[in-house]
Design a protein around this motif. Structure first.
Motif, PDB file in Angstrom:
ATOM      1  N   SER A 146       9.290  15.768   5.375  1.00 26.60           N
ATOM      2  CA  SER A 146       8.681  15.670   6.682  1.00 26.60           C
ATOM      3  C   SER A 146       8.488  14.304   7.182  1.00 26.60           C
ATOM      4  O   SER A 146       7.833  13.356   6.470  1.00 26.60           O
ATOM      5  CB  SER A 146       7.652  16.743   7.310  1.00 26.60           C
ATOM      6  N   VAL A 147       8.704  13.856   8.398  1.00 31.29           N
ATOM      7  CA  VAL A 147       8.542  12.643   8.905  1.00 31.29           C
ATOM      8  C   VAL A 147       7.861  12.906  10.432  1.00 31.29           C
ATOM      9  O   VAL A 147       8.175  13.762  11.049  1.00 31.29           O
ATOM     10  CB  VAL A 147       9.548  11.645   9.151  1.00 31.29           C
ATOM     11  N   LEU A 148       6.866  11.793  10.704  1.00 30.54           N
ATOM     12  CA  LEU A 148       6.068  11.618  12.058  1.00 30.54           C
ATOM     13  C   LEU A 148       6.672  10.351  12.423  1.00 30.54           C
ATOM     14  O   LEU A 148       6.329   9.319  11.851  1.00 30.54           O
ATOM     15  CB  LEU A 148       4.732  11.981  11.899  1.00 30.54           C
ATOM     16  N   VAL A 149       7.158  10.116  13.449  1.00 32.07           N
ATOM     17  CA  VAL A 149       7.582   9.081  14.289  1.00 32.07           C
ATOM     18  C   VAL A 149       6.717   8.852  15.699  1.00 32.07           C
ATOM     19  O   VAL A 149       6.908   9.659  16.467  1.00 32.07           O
ATOM     20  CB  VAL A 149       9.016   8.861  14.457  1.00 32.07           C
ATOM     21  N   SER A 162       0.813  -1.298  -0.088  1.00 28.26           N
ATOM     22  CA  SER A 162      -0.100  -0.246  -0.041  1.00 28.26           C
ATOM     23  C   SER A 162       0.902   1.059  -0.019  1.00 28.26           C
ATOM     24  O   SER A 162       0.313   2.272  -0.006  1.00 28.26           O
ATOM     25  CB  SER A 162      -0.942  -0.055   1.382  1.00 28.26           C
ATOM     26  N   GLY A 163       1.998   1.032   0.260  1.00 29.84           N
ATOM     27  CA  GLY A 163       3.120   2.173   0.453  1.00 29.84           C
ATOM     28  C   GLY A 163       3.404   2.715   1.747  1.00 29.84           C
ATOM     29  O   GLY A 163       4.290   3.508   2.184  1.00 29.84           O
ATOM     30  N   LYS A 164       2.679   2.175   2.655  1.00 29.47           N
ATOM     31  CA  LYS A 164       2.963   2.339   4.042  1.00 29.47           C
ATOM     32  C   LYS A 164       4.340   2.221   4.602  1.00 29.47           C
ATOM     33  O   LYS A 164       4.678   1.025   4.215  1.00 29.47           O
ATOM     34  CB  LYS A 164       1.851   1.930   5.180  1.00 29.47           C
ATOM     35  N   PRO A 165       4.879   3.253   5.137  1.00 28.39           N
ATOM     36  CA  PRO A 165       6.316   2.559   5.588  1.00 28.39           C
ATOM     37  C   PRO A 165       6.230   1.928   7.085  1.00 28.39           C
ATOM     38  O   PRO A 165       5.529   2.112   7.874  1.00 28.39           O
ATOM     39  CB  PRO A 165       6.909   4.200   5.901  1.00 28.39           C
ATOM     40  N   VAL A 166       7.192   0.902   6.979  1.00 29.10           N
ATOM     41  CA  VAL A 166       7.259  -0.287   8.024  1.00 29.10           C
ATOM     42  C   VAL A 166       8.669   0.178   8.746  1.00 29.10           C
ATOM     43  O   VAL A 166       9.715  -0.246   7.840  1.00 29.10           O
ATOM     44  CB  VAL A 166       6.668  -1.352   7.865  1.00 29.10           C
ATOM     45  N   VAL A 167       9.054   0.013   9.861  1.00 24.95           N
ATOM     46  CA  VAL A 167      10.325   0.062  10.194  1.00 24.95           C
ATOM     47  C   VAL A 167      10.731  -1.156  11.233  1.00 24.95           C
ATOM     48  O   VAL A 167       9.825  -1.793  11.996  1.00 24.95           O
ATOM     49  CB  VAL A 167      10.602   1.300  11.442  1.00 24.95           C
ATOM     50  N   ALA A 192      14.014  -2.187  23.201  1.00 26.05           N
ATOM     51  CA  ALA A 192      13.148  -3.061  24.209  1.00 26.05           C
ATOM     52  C   ALA A 192      13.594  -2.432  25.486  1.00 26.05           C
ATOM     53  O   ALA A 192      12.679  -2.518  26.510  1.00 26.05           O
ATOM     54  CB  ALA A 192      13.876  -4.405  23.998  1.00 26.05           C
ATOM     55  N   ASP A 193      14.589  -2.003  25.839  1.00 29.79           N
ATOM     56  CA  ASP A 193      15.191  -1.263  27.012  1.00 29.79           C
ATOM     57  C   ASP A 193      13.965  -0.066  27.556  1.00 29.79           C
ATOM     58  O   ASP A 193      13.780   0.090  28.770  1.00 29.79           O
ATOM     59  CB  ASP A 193      16.419  -0.819  27.092  1.00 29.79           C
ATOM     60  N   ARG A 194      13.716   0.435  26.533  1.00 31.91           N
ATOM     61  CA  ARG A 194      12.738   1.651  26.910  1.00 31.91           C
ATOM     62  C   ARG A 194      11.036   1.238  26.550  1.00 31.91           C
ATOM     63  O   ARG A 194      10.344   1.972  26.620  1.00 31.91           O
ATOM     64  CB  ARG A 194      12.901   2.834  25.680  1.00 31.91           C
ATOM     65  N   ARG A 195      11.063  -0.209  26.473  1.00 27.60           N
ATOM     66  CA  ARG A 195       9.657  -0.687  26.433  1.00 27.60           C
ATOM     67  C   ARG A 195       8.769  -0.238  25.426  1.00 27.60           C
ATOM     68  O   ARG A 195       7.742  -0.024  25.375  1.00 27.60           O
ATOM     69  CB  ARG A 195       9.079  -0.622  27.820  1.00 27.60           C
ATOM     70  N   ILE A 196       9.376  -0.186  24.276  1.00 23.82           N
ATOM     71  CA  ILE A 196       8.654   0.465  23.023  1.00 23.82           C
ATOM     72  C   ILE A 196       8.235  -0.861  22.413  1.00 23.82           C
ATOM     73  O   ILE A 196       8.855  -1.520  22.168  1.00 23.82           O
ATOM     74  CB  ILE A 196       9.556   1.536  22.106  1.00 23.82           C
ATOM     75  N   GLN A 197       6.880  -0.882  22.256  1.00 25.87           N
ATOM     76  CA  GLN A 197       6.075  -2.015  21.698  1.00 25.87           C
ATOM     77  C   GLN A 197       5.763  -1.821  20.093  1.00 25.87           C
ATOM     78  O   GLN A 197       6.288  -2.835  19.446  1.00 25.87           O
ATOM     79  CB  GLN A 197       4.743  -2.153  22.135  1.00 25.87           C
ATOM     80  N   ASN A 198       5.774  -0.828  19.505  1.00 29.87           N
ATOM     81  CA  ASN A 198       5.734  -0.416  18.160  1.00 29.87           C
ATOM     82  C   ASN A 198       6.093   0.749  17.862  1.00 29.87           C
ATOM     83  O   ASN A 198       6.035   1.786  18.696  1.00 29.87           O
ATOM     84  CB  ASN A 198       4.014  -0.383  17.870  1.00 29.87           C
ATOM     85  N   ILE A 199       6.500   0.944  16.591  1.00 27.02           N
ATOM     86  CA  ILE A 199       6.971   2.198  15.938  1.00 27.02           C
ATOM     87  C   ILE A 199       6.088   2.344  14.767  1.00 27.02           C
ATOM     88  O   ILE A 199       6.074   1.404  13.726  1.00 27.02           O
ATOM     89  CB  ILE A 199       8.407   2.079  15.472  1.00 27.02           C
ATOM     90  N   HIS A 200       5.590   3.416  14.678  1.00 23.24           N
ATOM     91  CA  HIS A 200       4.675   3.907  13.456  1.00 23.24           C
ATOM     92  C   HIS A 200       5.263   5.102  12.962  1.00 23.24           C
ATOM     93  O   HIS A 200       5.804   6.095  13.647  1.00 23.24           O
ATOM     94  CB  HIS A 200       3.234   4.371  14.101  1.00 23.24           C
ATOM     95  N   VAL A 201       5.030   5.235  11.732  1.00 19.18           N
ATOM     96  CA  VAL A 201       5.912   6.370  10.959  1.00 19.18           C
ATOM     97  C   VAL A 201       4.865   6.839   9.972  1.00 19.18           C
ATOM     98  O   VAL A 201       3.989   6.039   9.234  1.00 19.18           O
ATOM     99  CB  VAL A 201       7.481   6.099  10.402  1.00 19.18           C
ATOM    100  N   SER A 202       4.888   8.080   9.461  1.00 18.07           N
ATOM    101  CA  SER A 202       4.283   8.700   8.511  1.00 18.07           C
ATOM    102  C   SER A 202       5.328   9.670   7.716  1.00 18.07           C
ATOM    103  O   SER A 202       5.996  10.368   8.267  1.00 18.07           O
ATOM    104  CB  SER A 202       2.997   9.448   8.758  1.00 18.07           C
ATOM    105  N   ILE A 203       5.409   9.597   6.368  1.00 17.28           N
ATOM    106  CA  ILE A 203       6.302  10.633   5.665  1.00 17.28           C
ATOM    107  C   ILE A 203       5.163  11.408   4.456  1.00 17.28           C
ATOM    108  O   ILE A 203       4.298  10.840   4.114  1.00 17.28           O
ATOM    109  CB  ILE A 203       6.939   9.513   4.548  1.00 17.28           C
ATOM    110  N   SER A 204       5.928  12.449   4.457  1.00 10.98           N
ATOM    111  CA  SER A 204       5.085  13.633   3.644  1.00 10.98           C
ATOM    112  C   SER A 204       6.314  14.329   2.857  1.00 10.98           C
ATOM    113  O   SER A 204       7.169  14.538   3.589  1.00 10.98           O
ATOM    114  CB  SER A 204       4.310  14.497   4.399  1.00 10.98           C
ATOM    115  N   HIS A 205       5.949  14.739   1.814  1.00 11.84           N
ATOM    116  CA  HIS A 205       7.070  15.669   0.979  1.00 11.84           C
ATOM    117  C   HIS A 205       6.414  16.491   0.139  1.00 11.84           C
ATOM    118  O   HIS A 205       5.301  16.228  -0.350  1.00 11.84           O
ATOM    119  CB  HIS A 205       8.329  14.818   0.592  1.00 11.84           C
ATOM    120  N   SER A 206       6.994  17.751  -0.004  1.00 17.04           N
ATOM    121  CA  SER A 206       6.457  18.647  -0.941  1.00 17.04           C
ATOM    122  C   SER A 206       7.732  18.931  -2.216  1.00 17.04           C
ATOM    123  O   SER A 206       8.705  18.167  -2.098  1.00 17.04           O
ATOM    124  CB  SER A 206       6.232  20.092  -0.341  1.00 17.04           C
ATOM    125  N   ARG A 207       7.623  19.900  -2.752  1.00 22.36           N
ATOM    126  CA  ARG A 207       8.586  20.258  -3.711  1.00 22.36           C
ATOM    127  C   ARG A 207       9.919  20.388  -3.066  1.00 22.36           C
ATOM    128  O   ARG A 207      11.123  20.021  -3.566  1.00 22.36           O
ATOM    129  CB  ARG A 207       8.247  21.324  -4.617  1.00 22.36           C
TER     130      ARG A 207
END
Length: 116
Positions: A109-112, A74-79, A90-105
């Motif tokens: 920009s990214v959202l993590v 679908s184009g969705k980025p996966v880390v 794991a030490d920081r107890r992070i279960q999931n990483i979600h990202v979104s990418i956007s760009h213009s001319r």
């Protein structure tokens, strides 16, 4: 609990960062291949920004090679993380990483979002 990290850089700034280093410093071969039919600077730039956000959040000096950004059909980025980056996550107890990418001319920009 969530931690959101936003990063925005100009295409010119990303170009400067990426061209001052060898490709294999930041990216693995699959990531480079995945940009063949895309705007290479924007595509690799977004991957660089995602990796940079994670490395900075985890307070690491390096680890770009231990983080891989793939795309679903679908184009969705996966880390995916490996090695010492995976241990730091794991030490920081992070279960999931979600990202979104956007760009213009002129900007990329990214959202993590880190989910505990």
């Amino acid at each position: 609990m969530y931690k959101e990290i936003v990063s925005v850089k100009s295409v010119q700034e990303i170009e400067s960062i990426l061209f001052n280093q060898a490709d294999d410093l930041y990216f693995i071969e699959n990531e480079i291949k995945s940009t063949e039919n895309k705007n290479v600077i924007k595509s690799l730039g977004a991957r660089y920004l995602i990796k940079k956000c994670l490395i900075d959040f985890l307070d690491l000096r390096d680890g770009y090679q231990a983080i891989e950004i793939q795309e679903e059909r679908s184009g969705k980025p996966v880390v995916t993380v490996n090695g010492f980056v995976q241990e730091a996550i794991a030490d920081r107890r992070i279960q999931n990483i979600h990202v979104s990418i956007s760009h213009s001319r002129n900007f990329v920009s990214v959202l993590v979002v880190l989910e505990k």
